[in-house]
Design a protein around this motif. Sequence first.
Motif, PDB file in Angstrom:
ATOM      1  N   UNK A 182       1.000  -1.298   0.185  1.00 48.46           N
ATOM      2  CA  UNK A 182       0.107   0.253  -0.180  1.00 48.46           C
ATOM      3  C   UNK A 182       0.875   1.263  -0.052  1.00 48.46           C
ATOM      4  N   UNK A 230       1.127   5.692   0.719  1.00 48.65           N
ATOM      5  CA  UNK A 230       0.472   6.864   1.372  1.00 48.65           C
ATOM      6  C   UNK A 230       1.105   7.898   1.045  1.00 48.65           C
ATOM      7  N   UNK A 274      -2.390  11.975   2.312  1.00 47.90           N
ATOM      8  CA  UNK A 274      -3.572  11.505   1.580  1.00 47.90           C
ATOM      9  C   UNK A 274      -3.959  10.175   2.262  1.00 47.90           C
ATOM     10  N   UNK A 275      -4.946   9.483   1.651  1.00 45.40           N
ATOM     11  CA  UNK A 275      -5.415   8.189   2.036  1.00 45.40           C
ATOM     12  C   UNK A 275      -4.128   6.999   1.737  1.00 45.40           C
ATOM     13  N   UNK A 276      -4.442   6.094   2.671  1.00 40.24           N
ATOM     14  CA  UNK A 276      -3.500   5.108   2.192  1.00 40.24           C
ATOM     15  C   UNK A 276      -4.349   4.241   1.029  1.00 40.24           C
ATOM     16  N   UNK A 302      -4.301   1.052  -1.880  1.00 41.41           N
ATOM     17  CA  UNK A 302      -3.883  -0.054  -2.344  1.00 41.41           C
ATOM     18  C   UNK A 302      -3.037  -0.065  -3.553  1.00 41.41           C
ATOM     19  N   UNK A 321       4.834   7.072   1.682  1.00 34.78           N
ATOM     20  CA  UNK A 321       5.131   6.066   2.726  1.00 34.78           C
ATOM     21  C   UNK A 321       4.661   4.788   2.193  1.00 34.78           C
ATOM     22  N   UNK A 366       3.533   1.000   2.502  1.00 35.43           N
ATOM     23  CA  UNK A 366       3.413  -0.156   3.568  1.00 35.43           C
ATOM     24  C   UNK A 366       2.998  -1.456   3.101  1.00 35.43           C
ATOM     25  N   UNK A 401       6.034   0.707   7.859  1.00 34.42           N
ATOM     26  CA  UNK A 401       6.102   1.576   6.453  1.00 34.42           C
ATOM     27  C   UNK A 401       7.798   2.075   6.114  1.00 34.42           C
ATOM     28  N   UNK A 441       9.452   5.176   4.343  1.00 37.20           N
ATOM     29  CA  UNK A 441       9.344   6.614   3.878  1.00 37.20           C
ATOM     30  C   UNK A 441      10.308   6.676   2.800  1.00 37.20           C
TER      31      UNK A 441
END
Lengths: 113, 114
Positions: B35, B37, B41-43, B45, B89, B91, B108, B110
């Motif tokens: 994933x 990010x 903003x949103x995480x 897929x 980031x 994940x 995560x 970065x």
Amino acid sequence: GEDVEQSLFLSVREGDSSVINCTYTDSSSTYLYWYKQEPGAGLQLLTYIFSNMDMKQDQRLTVLLNKKDKHLSLRIADTQTGDSAIYFCAESMYSGGYQKVTFGIGTKLQVIP
Amino acid sequence: EPEVTQTPSHQVTQMGQEVILRCVPISNHLYFYWYRQILGQKVEFLVSFYNNEISEKSEIFDDQFSVERPDGSNFTLKIRSTKLEDSAMYFCASSGSSVTGKAFFGQGTRLTVV
């Protein structure tokens, strides 16, 4: 498609309870999660609830799930300044042979001393 | 609780370079994910992986990206010719059973592209 909605911001006084709300669209969710993210840091899993449960309590955290309304909440009792962070609601569902996780945009919790 | 571990925690790379982000999923898990990010903003897929092949990928996961499970323990995300907008980031996650398995996320990596 799946969608998870959260309010963007919540401000509470230290010692009060915080309630962060989330709604989701997919009724076939298997798990619902709450993650905490501090500035510049990764995702910390706070708690999760299986979709056939109504409530889960873990120390200061209480998760309530209303499956009929597709509403999930996270209550933090006795909120502390260290609880200031962004809280992500997420749902996972079985889709196409795997668990697909969809995140909300995150609610920024500000704790005022 | 078992943990998914990711290395490095922070990677800085020059635009146009290739990067490999590494993940060690939970040992008996079979399903692996990446994933992303972007800051603020949103995480989102990116991709899921099972049985040594991609199960599903999002429209973000274009030819610039690839995933691999080079051995029994690691799961990698390779980004070729990085762009500034790849800064985010990243994940990694894994899950056991596909139907009822809970997904566990790493802390995560970065990635900063300069």
